[in-house]
Design an enzyme around this catalytic site. Sequence first.
Site, mmCIF file in Angstrom:
data_model
loop_
_atom_site.group_PDB
_atom_site.id
_atom_site.type_symbol
_atom_site.label_atom_id
_atom_site.label_comp_id
_atom_site.label_asym_id
_atom_site.label_seq_id
_atom_site.Cartn_x
_atom_site.Cartn_y
_atom_site.Cartn_z
ATOM 1 N N LYS A 180 0.838 -1.201 0.000
ATOM 2 C CA LYS A 180 0.000 0.000 0.000
ATOM 3 C C LYS A 180 0.872 1.251 0.000
ATOM 4 O O LYS A 180 1.393 1.669 1.020
ATOM 5 C CB LYS A 180 -0.936 0.045 1.210
ATOM 6 C CG LYS A 180 -2.062 1.048 0.962
ATOM 7 C CD LYS A 180 -2.657 1.596 2.229
ATOM 8 C CE LYS A 180 -1.823 2.672 2.859
ATOM 9 N NZ LYS A 180 -1.509 3.850 2.027
ATOM 10 N N GLU A 254 9.197 0.788 10.818
ATOM 11 C CA GLU A 254 10.312 1.678 10.434
ATOM 12 C C GLU A 254 9.779 3.101 10.496
ATOM 13 O O GLU A 254 9.042 3.538 9.615
ATOM 14 C CB GLU A 254 10.760 1.360 9.001
ATOM 15 C CG GLU A 254 11.310 -0.027 8.793
ATOM 16 C CD GLU A 254 12.716 -0.167 9.320
ATOM 17 O OE1 GLU A 254 13.449 0.838 9.379
ATOM 18 O OE2 GLU A 254 13.074 -1.295 9.689
ATOM 19 N N CYS A 288 14.030 10.026 6.756
ATOM 20 C CA CYS A 288 13.933 9.551 8.135
ATOM 21 C C CYS A 288 15.253 9.680 8.894
ATOM 22 O O CYS A 288 15.249 9.900 10.092
ATOM 23 C CB CYS A 288 13.464 8.107 8.141
ATOM 24 S SG CYS A 288 14.477 7.028 7.115
ATOM 25 N N GLU A 389 10.660 15.328 15.288
ATOM 26 C CA GLU A 389 10.878 15.254 13.836
ATOM 27 C C GLU A 389 10.075 16.373 13.164
ATOM 28 O O GLU A 389 8.902 16.576 13.488
ATOM 29 C CB GLU A 389 10.409 13.898 13.308
ATOM 30 C CG GLU A 389 10.675 13.722 11.827
ATOM 31 C CD GLU A 389 10.249 12.358 11.296
ATOM 32 O OE1 GLU A 389 9.123 11.925 11.589
ATOM 33 O OE2 GLU A 389 11.055 11.734 10.578
HETATM 34 P P1 NAD Z 1 2.490 8.526 7.270
HETATM 35 O O1 NAD Z 1 2.607 7.880 8.588
HETATM 36 O O2 NAD Z 1 1.581 9.681 7.108
HETATM 37 O O3 NAD Z 1 2.031 7.457 6.173
HETATM 38 C C1 NAD Z 1 2.737 6.254 5.954
HETATM 39 C C2 NAD Z 1 1.815 5.266 5.260
HETATM 40 O O4 NAD Z 1 0.750 4.911 6.150
HETATM 41 C C3 NAD Z 1 1.128 5.825 4.007
HETATM 42 O O5 NAD Z 1 1.036 4.805 3.046
HETATM 43 C C4 NAD Z 1 -0.253 6.204 4.536
HETATM 44 O O6 NAD Z 1 -1.244 6.235 3.514
HETATM 45 C C5 NAD Z 1 -0.506 5.066 5.511
HETATM 46 N N1 NAD Z 1 -1.519 5.325 6.538
HETATM 47 C C6 NAD Z 1 -2.010 6.515 6.968
HETATM 48 N N2 NAD Z 1 -2.895 6.309 7.972
HETATM 49 C C7 NAD Z 1 -2.963 4.976 8.175
HETATM 50 C C8 NAD Z 1 -3.687 4.143 9.089
HETATM 51 N N3 NAD Z 1 -4.529 4.657 9.983
HETATM 52 N N4 NAD Z 1 -3.491 2.801 9.024
HETATM 53 C C9 NAD Z 1 -2.627 2.258 8.154
HETATM 54 N N5 NAD Z 1 -1.917 2.997 7.254
HETATM 55 C C10 NAD Z 1 -2.083 4.346 7.276
HETATM 56 O O7 NAD Z 1 3.976 8.930 6.828
HETATM 57 P P2 NAD Z 1 4.443 9.690 5.526
HETATM 58 O O8 NAD Z 1 4.151 11.146 5.660
HETATM 59 O O9 NAD Z 1 3.976 8.993 4.295
HETATM 60 O O10 NAD Z 1 6.026 9.438 5.607
HETATM 61 C C11 NAD Z 1 6.863 10.199 6.416
HETATM 62 C C12 NAD Z 1 7.220 9.468 7.704
HETATM 63 O O11 NAD Z 1 7.799 8.208 7.403
HETATM 64 C C13 NAD Z 1 8.265 10.214 8.497
HETATM 65 O O12 NAD Z 1 7.976 10.143 9.864
HETATM 66 C C14 NAD Z 1 9.548 9.469 8.167
HETATM 67 O O13 NAD Z 1 10.565 9.644 9.104
HETATM 68 C C15 NAD Z 1 9.040 8.065 8.087
HETATM 69 N N6 NAD Z 1 9.963 7.204 7.325
HETATM 70 C C16 NAD Z 1 10.717 6.258 7.987
HETATM 71 C C17 NAD Z 1 11.628 5.479 7.282
HETATM 72 C C18 NAD Z 1 12.496 4.438 7.979
HETATM 73 O O14 NAD Z 1 13.085 3.623 7.308
HETATM 74 N N7 NAD Z 1 12.602 4.426 9.296
HETATM 75 C C19 NAD Z 1 11.767 5.634 5.898
HETATM 76 C C20 NAD Z 1 10.983 6.580 5.262
HETATM 77 C C21 NAD Z 1 10.082 7.359 5.991
#
Ligand code: NAD
Length: 493
Positions: A180, A254, A288, A389
């Site tokens: 997803k 992650e 991240c 963050e």
């Molecule tokens: P987000 O948490 O808004 O979304 C991540 C994913 O979760 C998306 O696909 C989103 O559609 C989905 N999602 C949203 N609500 C949900 C729910 N209730 N249930 C299940 N899925 C849901 O994050 P983002 O803005 O897309 O990405 C940025 C974040 O990701 C930052 O905090 C960044 O640090 C983190 N990140 C971490 C890593 C790592 O390897 N540790 C890598 C990349 C990004």
Amino acid sequence: MIEPAIHSLPLPSLLIGGKRLRDASGGEQYHIYAATGRATRGIPLAGPLEIDLAVREAQAALPGWRKTAHRDRGRLVRAIGEAVLAHAEELAAIQTVETATPVAFSADFPKAAASYFHYNAEWADKIGGEIVPAGAGTFNYTIDEPYGVVAAIVPWNASLVAASQVLAPILTVGNTVVLKPSPLAPFVALRLADLALEAGVPPGVINVVAGGAEAGEALVRHPGVSKIHFCGSRDTARRVMAAAAENIVPLCLELGGKSALLVFSDADLLAAARHSMSAMAGLSGQGCALPTRVLIEKEVCAKFLVLLKGLVRRLAVGDPMDAGTHMGPLISAEACRRVLGVIESARHQQHGKLIAGGNRMDGDLADGFFIAPTIFADVDAESALAREEIFGPVVSVITFEGEEDAVRKANATSYGLSAFVWTADLLRAHRASAAIEAGTIWINGMAALTPSMPFGGYKQSGFGRVGGLAGLREFTRPKNIWLRLDAPNERIN
Ligand code: NAD
């Protein structure tokens, strides 16, 4: 502003059981090119109906994929990596339109993505289980079994790499997957799945369902899902954990970070200052593991700030399609508003002294979601600015006095994804690395990730690992089998 290569985007759809669905019950959302604020294409969003369909297709494909000989599975996973390299230019172009990542940076993503397929493919026929000494008269062994259907929820940032990092191990060990992607960045995952199909991966093994929170929740709660890999923010992770509790499904998380870059007075200050720039250049702070917290030894702070400000002045912010651009926009208008709010609040509460940026960019960039590279100096290590963050081009510079103070301040956050140490004293570098609470520490160098590195968080940056053998093991579980060798009427101790 150069027109983005919209023609390079795949036709938006869901991919379920090898078939493309143009209409979906979750509605439609327009993808916006972040550099101009203009819509590119409408994206069908999965609702619970399509999530159910996708999980069923993944379940149907599972027996065949599990039975595929290890070596053949490895060959197919490797073929995906080859296809990624063969389509590198196209994938990089999609990535640039999808997330407005400058071309100079997105050009590197396909190589990084392919390396995960190549690395994991090598393991396909090299893990399987072990023999366990379980007592005389018995034969005991383990089989590394796949979980079954894995739900992989990925963020929008560096979406090609984020999807590849998990698809590769998931597939290598015989799971099928419902991937997803974020509705903000659905294209590159779709093209990746297309390439996997073309490479010979059977339909239904990879299903791609872009969608928002509703789709994500439906996927996490689906009883057909046996393992969840979630990459995203801490707040969403909390909801995912709560939903996963319903069926007691294991998770790998992650999450975000607030990585500290420790610069001791004996370090190469210019190299460390250049490294600090990666918190803004490339991904506009939307990564991240970026060094968004610079901890600098007090006696060299003034010198370091002069270097840093000089570098910021030379940072080319603007058109992502221009090869000379170092930094592009944020992903959305909402992200822009949020980051400006954080900056405003930090100024208001005097968390630090704003010495560069802090504003939305105007002129040619006014329609895009650009925020100027922003630096706060003299930041209070305990403030929200220093600990939370931000996910925007904002660097906090904090001073320290001595090693103990440096480590204490590095650990003064609830995150623990990564950290960076700059010093000429290698013994100190190792001491500090041992004491810092983070999953990955880089010493005197940039944040290069290779597929053999087990990358993941401490504390609220999550648990589980991506990359390395640890990353592959996330998607297998050992089944233990006990066999009695003696006659059945003999007692075995
Ligand atoms: P987000 O948490 O808004 O979304 C991540 C994913 O979760 C998306 O696909 C989103 O559609 C989905 N999602 C949203 N609500 C949900 C729910 N209730 N249930 C299940 N899925 C849901 O994050 P983002 O803005 O897309 O990405 C940025 C974040 O990701 C930052 O905090 C960044 O640090 C983190 N990140 C971490 C890593 C790592 O390897 N540790 C890598 C990349 C990004």
